[in-house]
Design a protein around this motif. Structure first.
Motif, PDB file in Angstrom:
ATOM      1  N   TYR A  36       0.832  -1.209   0.000  1.00  0.00           N
ATOM      2  CA  TYR A  36       0.000   0.000   0.000  1.00  0.00           C
ATOM      3  C   TYR A  36       0.866   1.258   0.000  1.00  0.00           C
ATOM      4  O   TYR A  36       0.567   2.230  -0.698  1.00  0.00           O
ATOM      5  N   SER A  37       1.964   1.244   0.753  1.00  0.00           N
ATOM      6  CA  SER A  37       2.842   2.416   0.843  1.00  0.00           C
ATOM      7  C   SER A  37       3.480   2.748  -0.494  1.00  0.00           C
ATOM      8  O   SER A  37       3.719   3.921  -0.801  1.00  0.00           O
ATOM      9  N   ASN A  38       3.761   1.735  -1.315  1.00  0.00           N
ATOM     10  CA  ASN A  38       4.343   1.995  -2.627  1.00  0.00           C
ATOM     11  C   ASN A  38       3.381   2.751  -3.524  1.00  0.00           C
ATOM     12  O   ASN A  38       3.789   3.624  -4.283  1.00  0.00           O
ATOM     13  N   LEU A  39       2.084   2.437  -3.429  1.00  0.00           N
ATOM     14  CA  LEU A  39       1.107   3.191  -4.206  1.00  0.00           C
ATOM     15  C   LEU A  39       0.917   4.598  -3.654  1.00  0.00           C
ATOM     16  O   LEU A  39       0.720   5.544  -4.410  1.00  0.00           O
ATOM     17  N   VAL A  40       0.986   4.725  -2.333  1.00  0.00           N
ATOM     18  CA  VAL A  40       0.893   6.056  -1.730  1.00  0.00           C
ATOM     19  C   VAL A  40       2.056   6.921  -2.205  1.00  0.00           C
ATOM     20  O   VAL A  40       1.880   8.104  -2.509  1.00  0.00           O
ATOM     21  N   TYR A  41       3.253   6.327  -2.281  1.00  0.00           N
ATOM     22  CA  TYR A  41       4.413   7.069  -2.779  1.00  0.00           C
ATOM     23  C   TYR A  41       4.160   7.578  -4.189  1.00  0.00           C
ATOM     24  O   TYR A  41       4.437   8.742  -4.505  1.00  0.00           O
ATOM     25  N   ASP A  42       3.636   6.704  -5.064  1.00  0.00           N
ATOM     26  CA  ASP A  42       3.406   7.119  -6.450  1.00  0.00           C
ATOM     27  C   ASP A  42       2.357   8.222  -6.519  1.00  0.00           C
ATOM     28  O   ASP A  42       2.468   9.153  -7.316  1.00  0.00           O
ATOM     29  N   TRP A  43       1.336   8.120  -5.658  1.00  0.00           N
ATOM     30  CA  TRP A  43       0.310   9.164  -5.632  1.00  0.00           C
ATOM     31  C   TRP A  43       0.898  10.483  -5.144  1.00  0.00           C
ATOM     32  O   TRP A  43       0.633  11.545  -5.720  1.00  0.00           O
ATOM     33  N   VAL A  44       1.683  10.442  -4.063  1.00  0.00           N
ATOM     34  CA  VAL A  44       2.276  11.667  -3.519  1.00  0.00           C
ATOM     35  C   VAL A  44       3.189  12.319  -4.550  1.00  0.00           C
ATOM     36  O   VAL A  44       3.180  13.541  -4.735  1.00  0.00           O
ATOM     37  N   LYS A  45       3.979  11.491  -5.239  1.00  0.00           N
ATOM     38  CA  LYS A  45       4.885  12.016  -6.263  1.00  0.00           C
ATOM     39  C   LYS A  45       4.096  12.757  -7.344  1.00  0.00           C
ATOM     40  O   LYS A  45       4.442  13.878  -7.728  1.00  0.00           O
TER      41      LYS A  45
END
Length: 428
Positions: free
Chosen positions: A218-227
């Motif tokens: 889940y954190s990897n997708l959050v990273y992509d969203w934040v980026k």
């Protein structure tokens, strides 16, 4: 968390802050410190055996505050300046140039296609080459997007009356400060958390608990969203100063439980919907038309991203997810199920939909970590959540996700009520 950090540092040869070769070099014995002349210019070839050397005949001017430094601090600052200059003269500039070139080229393709399609639809007259140049080379959007379709950009650029809403400049300043704060926060966060590095070490990831593995995915997708949110937020803030209304940053990944709303770039999503998806799918009510529209949309997306095995798999799974939603919707619209839902209360109907939404949420996560990490990591997460972790981990994670989806649906319900009230107030 401390044990995890140390283990990652050992496995990937990472050093904690303050022990990297740069700082060791900066704080090396001051006896080898090169000198500087009276003009405050760092001369090449004087850094000693352990210091950094700049290309000959390229003296490096130094700021005046540095000239007042003494002792070891002077050595550290001056060597840092020299090493930074050498680093920027090397691969970093080439890497940045490659990113800017490929980013600008990819978005240029989409902008030129939009211009060509809009020109072919224009009934009277033609657009000039200057319209294309303005559209394509508008600097805030050129390298990293977002993409505006040509008709929207042309209409906004050629607006004669430029006015601002009340408190619009204040909102722009607030958004700018928020984006600066987000950039700093993200930089600090990724300095201490290796969420992008961990998935590449499958031996270490295998030792994580089911909950930790789900959180990592889940954190990897959050990273992509934040980026994407920060990058598009910065460019959008600049564009708003030019009286443009660009596509909004992507919807938060936590709010996505429907494939039809899943996108990390609203500009590309709007482009694909306008020229491919909506054009072929029309009202998206016919199963065959929807299938053709989704296949065509993901075929274009695959070509744009660059055909390769992982992109093929990502496209097939997301195409299936989008169509499967329509199939399920059509199935439950059959008369027996429609009558059963009509007898339910709105809250009960929302709860049942949230159960399916929770499963959909994790399908979205698993399908998209393919593109962000690797097929092996996606298969590992799938196996642990569906097979190895069943029933305790699977059902508990599903229940927590269900509660989150229920909260999101309740918020959407409240926003819909407020929007309906505001529309009625405008009519009156």
């Amino acid at each position: 968390m401390g044990d995890v950090v140390h283990l990652v540092q050992e496995r990937h040869h990472l050093r904690p802050l303050g022990t990297c070769p740069l700082w060791q070099d900066l704080l090396h014995d001051s006896a080898t410190a090169p000198g500087r002349d009276v003009h405050g210019v760092w001369r090449p070839g004087r850094a000693g055996q352990h210091g950094a050397r700049l290309p000959h005949d390229h003296p490096l001017p130094l700021p005046r505050p540095l000239l007042r430094c003494t002792g070891q601090a002077e050595v550290a600052l001056l060597r840092g300046w020299a090493l930074l200059s050498r680093h920027l003269q090397g691969g970093a500039i080439q890497l940045l140039a490659d990113v800017l070139f490929y980013g600008g080229s990819c978005f240029t393709i989409m902008r030129c296609m939009s211009f060509a399609l809009e020109s072919s639809e224009k009934k009277e007259g033609i657009y000039s080459i200057f319209d294309l140049l303005k559209y394509n080379f508008y600097l805030p959007f050129f390298f990293f997007g977002p993409v505006m379709t040509f008709d929207q950009f042309h209409a906004q650029v050629n607006t004669r009356e430029l006015t601002r809403k009340d408190d619009e400049m204040r909102n722009i300043r607030v958004h700018a400060l928020l984006h600066v704060g987000a950039i700093i926060a993200v930089d600090i966060f990724f300095h201490f958390f290796y969420i992008l590095t961990l998935p590449s070490d499958l031996k270490f990831v295998n030792r994580l608990s089911d909950w930790s593995l789900a959180g990592l995915a889940y954190s990897n997708l959050v990273y992509d969203w934040v980026k994407a949110a920060v990058m598009f937020g910065v460019t959008n803030t600049i564009a708003r100063l030019d009286h443009l209304e660009p596509p909004q940053p992507p919807k938060c990944i936590t709010m996505l439980y429907v494939f039809a709303e899943t996108h990390f770039d609203r500009g590309i999503n709007d482009w694909l919907c306008k020229y491919v998806y909506d054009h072929l799918g029309e009202n998206h009510d016919n199963i065959m038309k929807e299938l053709i529209a989704t296949i065509a949309t993901f075929a274009v997306t695959t070509l744009w991203l660059g055909p390769c095995e992982i992109v093929y798999i990502w496209s097939v799974f997301n195409c299936f997810g989008l169509n499967f939603e329509l199939w399920v919707q059509k199935f439950f619209q059959l008369e027996p199920f429609a009558k059963l839902e009509a007898k339910m209360s709105a809250a009960m109907s929302r709860r049942i939909r949230a159960v399916f939404g929770a499963a959909n949420f994790w399908a979205i996560v698993l399908y998209n970590i393919l593109a962000l990490n690797s097929l092996e990591f996606a298969l590992l997460v799938t196996k642990r959540l569906l097979l190895t972790g069943f029933p305790v981990s699977t059902l508990s994670i599903w229940f927590i996700t269900y509660c989150g989806v229920q909260l999101i649906k309740e918020r959407e319900h409240m926003l819909a009520i407020e929007e309906e009230k505001s529309d009625k107030a405008k009519v009156e």
